[in-house]
Design a protein around this motif. Structure first.
Motif, short mmCIF file in Angstrom:
data_model
loop_
_atom_site.label_atom_id
_atom_site.label_comp_id
_atom_site.label_asym_id
_atom_site.label_seq_id
_atom_site.Cartn_x
_atom_site.Cartn_y
_atom_site.Cartn_z
N ILE A 1 60.93 23.07 38.48
CA ILE A 1 59.69 22.74 39.19
C ILE A 1 59.92 22.74 40.69
CG2 ILE A 1 57.87 21.02 39.47
CD1 ILE A 1 58.67 19.93 36.70
N GLY A 2 59.11 23.52 41.42
CA GLY A 2 59.20 23.54 42.87
C GLY A 2 58.08 22.78 43.54
N SER A 3 56.97 22.58 42.83
CA SER A 3 55.86 21.77 43.31
C SER A 3 55.00 21.40 42.12
CB SER A 3 55.02 22.52 44.37
OG SER A 3 54.36 23.64 43.80
N ILE A 4 54.13 20.42 42.32
CA ILE A 4 53.25 19.94 41.25
C ILE A 4 51.81 20.07 41.73
CG2 ILE A 4 52.60 17.95 39.85
CD1 ILE A 4 55.54 16.91 40.51
N LEU A 5 50.97 20.63 40.87
CA LEU A 5 49.55 20.78 41.18
C LEU A 5 48.73 20.01 40.17
CD1 LEU A 5 47.22 22.12 42.76
CD2 LEU A 5 47.39 24.06 41.18
N LEU A 6 47.96 19.03 40.64
CA LEU A 6 47.04 18.28 39.79
C LEU A 6 45.66 18.90 39.91
CD1 LEU A 6 48.12 14.63 40.76
CD2 LEU A 6 48.98 16.06 38.88
N ILE B 1 53.59 16.87 45.62
CA ILE B 1 52.45 16.86 44.70
C ILE B 1 51.20 17.25 45.48
CG2 ILE B 1 51.05 15.46 43.13
CD1 ILE B 1 53.52 13.49 43.10
N VAL B 2 50.51 18.28 45.00
CA VAL B 2 49.27 18.76 45.62
C VAL B 2 48.13 18.48 44.64
CG1 VAL B 2 48.01 20.76 46.52
CG2 VAL B 2 50.48 20.56 46.89
N ALA B 3 47.00 18.01 45.14
CA ALA B 3 45.81 17.82 44.31
C ALA B 3 44.67 18.64 44.88
CB ALA B 3 45.42 16.34 44.25
N GLY B 4 44.00 19.40 44.01
CA GLY B 4 42.80 20.14 44.39
C GLY B 4 41.60 19.33 43.92
N VAL B 5 40.92 18.67 44.86
CA VAL B 5 39.93 17.65 44.51
C VAL B 5 38.51 18.18 44.73
CG1 VAL B 5 39.30 15.23 44.77
CG2 VAL B 5 41.62 15.97 45.34
N GLN B 6 37.99 18.87 43.72
CA GLN B 6 36.61 19.34 43.79
C GLN B 6 35.68 18.31 43.16
OE1 GLN B 6 38.76 20.22 41.54
NE2 GLN B 6 37.77 20.71 39.59
N GLY B 7 34.47 18.19 43.69
CA GLY B 7 33.50 17.28 43.10
C GLY B 7 33.95 15.83 43.15
N TRP B 8 33.75 15.12 42.03
CA TRP B 8 34.04 13.69 41.97
C TRP B 8 35.49 13.40 41.61
CZ3 TRP B 8 31.45 9.41 43.37
CH2 TRP B 8 30.08 9.54 43.64
N ALA B 9 36.07 12.42 42.27
CA ALA B 9 37.34 11.81 41.88
C ALA B 9 37.07 10.32 41.81
CB ALA B 9 38.44 12.11 42.88
N ARG C 1 51.13 24.26 32.68
CA ARG C 1 51.74 25.58 32.80
C ARG C 1 52.69 25.60 34.00
NH1 ARG C 1 46.97 29.63 35.10
NH2 ARG C 1 46.85 28.73 37.19
N LEU C 2 53.70 26.43 33.90
CA LEU C 2 54.67 26.60 34.98
C LEU C 2 54.63 28.05 35.42
CD1 LEU C 2 56.96 25.29 36.67
CD2 LEU C 2 58.54 26.05 34.88
N GLU C 3 54.24 28.27 36.66
CA GLU C 3 54.10 29.62 37.19
C GLU C 3 54.59 29.65 38.63
OE1 GLU C 3 50.63 33.05 37.78
OE2 GLU C 3 50.09 31.00 37.24
N ASP C 4 55.53 30.55 38.90
CA ASP C 4 56.08 30.69 40.26
C ASP C 4 56.58 29.35 40.80
OD1 ASP C 4 55.38 33.40 40.23
OD2 ASP C 4 53.37 32.96 41.01
N GLY C 5 57.16 28.54 39.92
CA GLY C 5 57.70 27.26 40.33
C GLY C 5 56.69 26.15 40.45
N VAL C 6 55.40 26.46 40.24
CA VAL C 6 54.33 25.45 40.35
C VAL C 6 54.03 24.90 38.97
CG1 VAL C 6 51.94 25.00 41.01
CG2 VAL C 6 53.31 26.65 42.33
#
Length: 265
Positions: free
Chosen positions: A50-55, A102-110, A12-17
């Motif tokens: 795209i202004g930023s990428i969120l994984l 590129i930003v990653a939100g790393v909850q739990g296991w990676a 999804r693309l929202e507010d440039g993210v």
């Protein structure tokens, strides 16, 4: 939220993210091949929007690696894994070429491919319960997703050898100390903080971010002398760019710089 097209169910693309869902709770949070393919395509097709990428992973874990049950069920395991790696590496290459952070939100296991994506992110946020593990040797595999290239550059070659060869489990504190995770927030805040950061970046000076990422990429092979020439040329371009003019003017006028009008998204 900006609706891209119906074919992008995992993007999804929202507010440039540009948010890319790389795993879901299905199949034990293993790497989502559809999300990977859609992310690769979106990075190519959406371009300047795209202004930023969120994984992100949508379950309790960021990504637990490849679908090992799928590996086991394949008639030709080598051919199947090669196809999975080719699909995954398309995303890795597209992310490496991305001009935005590129930003990653790393909850739990990676683990496995999930850890490879963490190593690829510019900024990776985790929580106290976050754990990382290469996971490849446990099933008799070797790394993919660029981990054998990115991890030594983050932690040093000696530490990378130990982590990979012993299949080390890295707790959140150690991962942050080594620089694999950028910083830690509360476990229940990982996703919200990652999204907040991605949104803030998306309205920032995109041309400066692009210049920074280009310089960092060039530093992989440049001598210091060549890197200094590249920096001088880059900062001169930045000074004459709309973002550079706005930033300098705002500093002199003692106000907060507003880069949002410079964005096309």
């Amino acid at each position: 939220m900006q609706t891209v097209t119906a074919e992008y169910s995992k993007v999804r693309l929202e507010d440039g993210v540009l948010s890319i869902t790389i795993s879901t709770a299905d199949h034990g949070a293993s790497l989502d091949s559809e999300g990977v393919a859609q992310g690769t395509r979106a990075l190519t097709e959406l371009g300047d929007r795209i202004g930023s990428i969120l994984l992100r992973g949508t379950g309790p874990n960021f990504c637990a690696g490849g679908n090992v049950r799928g590996f086991a069920a394949a008639p030709d395991r080598g051919a199947h894994v090669a196809d999975v790696a080719e699909n995954f590496h398309g995303l890795v290459r597209a992310l490496d070429a991305a001009r935005v952070p590129i930003v990653a939100g790393v909850q739990g296991w990676a683990a496995g491919a999930g850890m490879s994506l963490v190593c690829l992110a510019d900024i990776a946020l985790g929580g106290p319960a976050t754990k990382l593990r290469p996971a490849y040797p446990t099933i008799g595999f070797t790394p993919d997703g660029g981990m054998s290239w990115t991890l030594p550059r983050i932690v040093g070659s000696g530490r990378a050898r130990e982590i990979l060869l012993t299949d080390s489990v890295l707790g959140a504190d150690e991962a942050a100390r080594l620089g694999i995770l950028s910083r830690l927030v509360g476990d229940d805040l990982v996703q919200d903080e990652a999204l907040r950061l991605a949104r803030a970046i998306a309205v920032g000076p995109t041309s400066a971010y692009e210049g920074i990422k280009t310089l960092l990429a060039e530093s992989r092979t440049n001598s210091l002398d060549r890197q200094l020439d590249a920096e001088a040329a880059s900062i001169a371009r930045a000074a004459n760019s709309p973002a550079g003019r706005e930033g300098v003017d705002a500093f002199v006028e003692k106000r907060r710089a507003d880069f949002a009008p410079l964005h096309s998204h």
